[in-house]
Design an enzyme around this catalytic site. Structure first.
Site, PDB file in Angstrom:
ATOM      1  N   ASP A  10       0.713  36.034  -6.755  1.00  0.00           N
ATOM      2  CA  ASP A  10      -0.138  35.965  -5.557  1.00  0.00           C
ATOM      3  C   ASP A  10      -1.416  36.783  -5.709  1.00  0.00           C
ATOM      4  O   ASP A  10      -2.389  36.560  -5.011  1.00  0.00           O
ATOM      5  CB  ASP A  10       0.659  36.440  -4.333  1.00  0.00           C
ATOM      6  N   ASP A  56       6.019  43.097 -10.759  1.00  0.00           N
ATOM      7  CA  ASP A  56       6.115  42.515  -9.412  1.00  0.00           C
ATOM      8  C   ASP A  56       6.788  41.155  -9.533  1.00  0.00           C
ATOM      9  O   ASP A  56       6.135  40.116  -9.466  1.00  0.00           O
ATOM     10  CB  ASP A  56       4.707  42.382  -8.820  1.00  0.00           C
ATOM     11  N   SER A  57       8.088  41.187  -9.731  1.00  0.00           N
ATOM     12  CA  SER A  57       8.791  39.936 -10.017  1.00  0.00           C
ATOM     13  C   SER A  57       9.488  39.415  -8.767  1.00  0.00           C
ATOM     14  O   SER A  57       9.564  40.093  -7.746  1.00  0.00           O
ATOM     15  CB  SER A  57       9.831  40.175 -11.103  1.00  0.00           C
ATOM     16  N   THR A  58      10.023  38.223  -8.916  1.00  0.00           N
ATOM     17  CA  THR A  58      10.907  37.682  -7.885  1.00  0.00           C
ATOM     18  C   THR A  58      12.241  38.430  -7.972  1.00  0.00           C
ATOM     19  O   THR A  58      12.391  39.329  -8.799  1.00  0.00           O
ATOM     20  CB  THR A  58      11.096  36.170  -8.133  1.00  0.00           C
ATOM     21  N   ASP A  59      13.210  38.049  -7.148  1.00  0.00           N
ATOM     22  CA  ASP A  59      14.508  38.724  -7.171  1.00  0.00           C
ATOM     23  C   ASP A  59      15.126  38.648  -8.571  1.00  0.00           C
ATOM     24  O   ASP A  59      14.775  37.775  -9.368  1.00  0.00           O
ATOM     25  CB  ASP A  59      15.457  38.072  -6.155  1.00  0.00           C
ATOM     26  N   GLY A  62       6.577  37.594 -18.839  1.00  0.00           N
ATOM     27  CA  GLY A  62       6.129  38.981 -18.978  1.00  0.00           C
ATOM     28  C   GLY A  62       6.876  39.716 -20.079  1.00  0.00           C
ATOM     29  O   GLY A  62       6.320  40.609 -20.729  1.00  0.00           O
TER      30      GLY A  62
HETATM   31  N1  SAM Z   1       8.066  41.122  -5.053  1.00  0.00           N
HETATM   32  C1  SAM Z   1       7.856  39.875  -4.432  1.00  0.00           C
HETATM   33  C2  SAM Z   1       9.176  39.440  -3.836  1.00  0.00           C
HETATM   34  O1  SAM Z   1      10.239  39.806  -4.365  1.00  0.00           O
HETATM   35  O2  SAM Z   1       9.174  38.764  -2.842  1.00  0.00           O
HETATM   36  C3  SAM Z   1       7.406  38.952  -5.508  1.00  0.00           C
HETATM   37  C4  SAM Z   1       6.019  38.493  -5.424  1.00  0.00           C
HETATM   38  S1  SAM Z   1       5.361  37.593  -6.795  1.00  0.00           S
HETATM   39  C5  SAM Z   1       5.024  36.048  -6.049  1.00  0.00           C
HETATM   40  C6  SAM Z   1       6.664  37.284  -7.931  1.00  0.00           C
HETATM   41  C7  SAM Z   1       6.209  36.486  -9.153  1.00  0.00           C
HETATM   42  O3  SAM Z   1       6.932  36.880 -10.312  1.00  0.00           O
HETATM   43  C8  SAM Z   1       6.393  34.972  -9.031  1.00  0.00           C
HETATM   44  O4  SAM Z   1       5.139  34.351  -8.939  1.00  0.00           O
HETATM   45  C9  SAM Z   1       7.142  34.574 -10.308  1.00  0.00           C
HETATM   46  O5  SAM Z   1       6.698  33.352 -10.853  1.00  0.00           O
HETATM   47  C10 SAM Z   1       6.850  35.785 -11.206  1.00  0.00           C
HETATM   48  N2  SAM Z   1       7.825  35.984 -12.290  1.00  0.00           N
HETATM   49  C11 SAM Z   1       9.168  35.961 -12.199  1.00  0.00           C
HETATM   50  N3  SAM Z   1       9.726  36.173 -13.399  1.00  0.00           N
HETATM   51  C12 SAM Z   1       8.694  36.355 -14.284  1.00  0.00           C
HETATM   52  C13 SAM Z   1       8.635  36.615 -15.678  1.00  0.00           C
HETATM   53  N4  SAM Z   1       9.735  36.717 -16.406  1.00  0.00           N
HETATM   54  N5  SAM Z   1       7.414  36.779 -16.243  1.00  0.00           N
HETATM   55  C14 SAM Z   1       6.271  36.683 -15.498  1.00  0.00           C
HETATM   56  N6  SAM Z   1       6.273  36.404 -14.165  1.00  0.00           N
HETATM   57  C15 SAM Z   1       7.470  36.255 -13.571  1.00  0.00           C
END
Ligand code: SAM
Length: 279
Positions: A86, A156-159, A138
């Site tokens: 984002d 700043d990853s997803t869950d 990443g």
């Molecule tokens: N912290 C916020 C939450 O938990 O609601 C997350 C916000 S941000 C949109 C999370 C981003 O991490 C996503 O766009 C996702 O595609 C990215 N993401 C997840 N795993 C990843 C990885 N292994 N490498 C790079 N980006 C990653």
């Protein structure tokens, strides 16, 4: 009114949001992406049915993720933001005059596109010339780096499920350490201190095997399940509790005072790590 039900991973609750309008619904090669409008939170970004950010309260999370390490490090110049498609964390990092380079490493290009379209204030920094966007995992980006020239790695990853899992392994954290400068720090969210306490403790334990200094701070995030959100922070140098960088930057929530209060008091931290908290 239509409703959106969030069933967040590992949390024994569901949240029901009023939906004024569905602004976007699509699928990338990695996840389902939705943007809705709620009467209180405004526009909300949802990935695989999990709320990522809302217009109303995104700054609490983005400021607390970025500014603790960037104020604990004496002079951050080069930063890697892992995930965070984002652009909210990138926007916060760019507030420091010392910043020369931001590697913005997001696995899913579609999230960046959707954020540019629906959340221009959040993604406002992604076209800054100091930002280098890399569309890749990443963990691969970090593993392939050959030099220890990054002052802060902000994850700043997803869950912690699916393709985000690569960002929470001991191998990943070891590789992060290798690319950090002598006083380098890294920070990652580790879910809720209410619902995911074992996960919070396990990530502290993994980090302690890699870094000499590991700590934990929290922030209240209205839209994340359990609300009491935990951030794991690790340092190759000094304690992240101490503010060394007195850069004056515009924020809505973070301040040096907040920095001091955000860390778990030592007694509670020890009890948490011994799994002796009574609540
Ligand atoms: N912290 C916020 C939450 O938990 O609601 C997350 C916000 S941000 C949109 C999370 C981003 O991490 C996503 O766009 C996702 O595609 C990215 N993401 C997840 N795993 C990843 C990885 N292994 N490498 C790079 N980006 C990653």
């Amino acid at each position: 009114m239509i409703k959106f039900t969030e069933r967040a991973p590992y949390a024994p609750v569901e949240y029901l949001y009023d939906v004024e309008e569905i602004l976007y619904r699509g699928k990338s090669s990695f996840q389902e992406i939705m943007v809705i409008r709620n009467p209180y939170y405004g526009k909300m970004l949802i990935l695989d049915d999990v709320v990522q950010l809302t217009e109303r309260d995104e700054f609490f999370y983005h400021e607390m993720l970025a500014h603790v390490v960037l104020h604990a490090h004496p002079e951050p110049r080069r930063v890697a933001v892992i995930g965070g498609g984002d652009g909210g964390v990138v926007r916060e990092v760019l507030k420091y005059g010392t910043i020369e380079k931001v590697y913005f490493v997001e696995i899913d290009e579609e999230v960046i596109k959707i954020s540019r379209r629906f959340f221009p204030e959040v993604s406002s920094g992604v076209d800054d010339p100091r930002v280098e966007i890399r569309i890749m995992d990443g963990a691969d980006f970090i593993a392939k780096r050959k030099t220890a020239d990054i002052d802060a790695v902000i994850i700043d990853s997803t869950d912690i499920i699916g393709f985000a899992r690569t960002l929470f392994t001991p191998e990943f954290f070891s590789a992060v350490k290798s690319c950090l400068t002598d006083q380098g720090m890294c920070v990652t969210h580790t879910e809720s201190l209410h619902f995911h306490r074992d996960m919070v403790v396990e990530i502290q334990e993994v980090l302690k095997k890699v870094f000499p200094v590991v700590d934990l701070y929290t922030a209240t995030i209205a839209t994340y399940p359990g609300n009491w959100w935990a951030f794991a922070v690790a340092s190759k140098g000094g304690s992240p509790r101490e503010v060394r960088n007195r850069a004056s930057i515009p924020t809505k929530f973070y301040s040096e005072e907040v920095h001091g209060h955000a860390f778990l008091p030592r007694g509670l931290y020890e009890k948490l790590m011994k799994r002796e908290l009574e609540w």
